[in-house]
Design a protein around this motif. Sequence first.
Motif: not given
Length: 391
Positions: A222, A274, A278, A293
């Motif tokens: 991400c 992102a 998610l 991340l």
Amino acid sequence: MNQVVLKAGKDKRVRAGHLWIYQGEIGIIGIGVKPGEVVEVLDNRNRFLGLGYYNYSSQIAVRLLTTIRERVDEDFFRRRLQGAIRYRERVKPGASCCRLVYGEGDLLPGLVVDKFEDYLVVQFLTMGMEVHRDLILELLVELCRPKGIIERSDLSVRHLEDLPERSGCVYGENPGPLLIRDNQLQFRVDLLEGQKTGYFLDQSANRAALAPYVKGRKTLDCFCHVGSFAVHAAAYGASSVLGVDISEDAVRLAAENAELNGLQERCSFKTANAFDFLRDQSSLRERYDLIVLDPPAFTKSKQALEGAVRGYKEINLRALKLLPPGGILVTCSCSHHLHPDLFWEIIAAAAADAKRRIRLLERRTQGLDHPILVGVPETEYLKCFIFEVIQ
């Protein structure tokens, strides 16, 4: 030489090794001190503390250059630059790309120099470095013999020093899109138009740290930017890698970088927010074996810290929900104002809310070419934790 005299009790931080002196800590300023001028710094009993450059436009009024009496001249800057270069030769031998000068970490506050193959990218962030700009450029040419130097002094922080933003090729040639190597992998970067100085060198060692964890794993990256973590994961044996970034340009470059390394069959990239991605993946009950991340800084000031804490908690909570037992979370923060202890607390709270028990595998920070100076906590900004979900 003009003098700056500190108020009583305001010398403790400097004596402990810090390089910054704030306007409110100064009791007496010499008459006619010019912005960027080097001054003597004394405590309230007129004891010498060091030499630094002054700027009345900045809240950080003085940035120390040395704690001994010496001339701050061409030889001074040559010695400092030579010292920075020799340090990189020790800690990153043979590296074709690295941060060559890291401001306070190299006792050159306000100066950043990155090396990308045969080119340099420089940033002059303070008035004290701006007044020595021409000299520093000449010395970099002398010491490094680059094919070109690109200036990226196009950061808003310069406004705090009453300086305009500036960028362009200041020596030699602009290579345009440049092919660089990071951990033996290839990436195409744009030194003049890319983010910051073109590529995030501070995460190089952390990308290499994926190797023991990623083989055979379905991986999600991400905030993938130009795919640096994603391409490393695929190169180290991930079964598949999906990179997500909100920038269409970044996603396009990420796909090109995967292809450059012959990894396009195992790498795919998606343009998306992102946070939303998610959340959607969690709703769909998707599963990944390893998640990276690496978001941009969520806060650049203490005032915005509360919102940043919420943002970090949300992405870590969502990611943990997508990981089964045995899954790996690589989670990073480059926000200086987010202390490592607070970042740890955020992740612990996210794990509790996600009903996941996790254990620490590695606690990491920025690469050694971004040296952390004891006494100056601001030089340590990057936090990288690697966790395993155990239930």
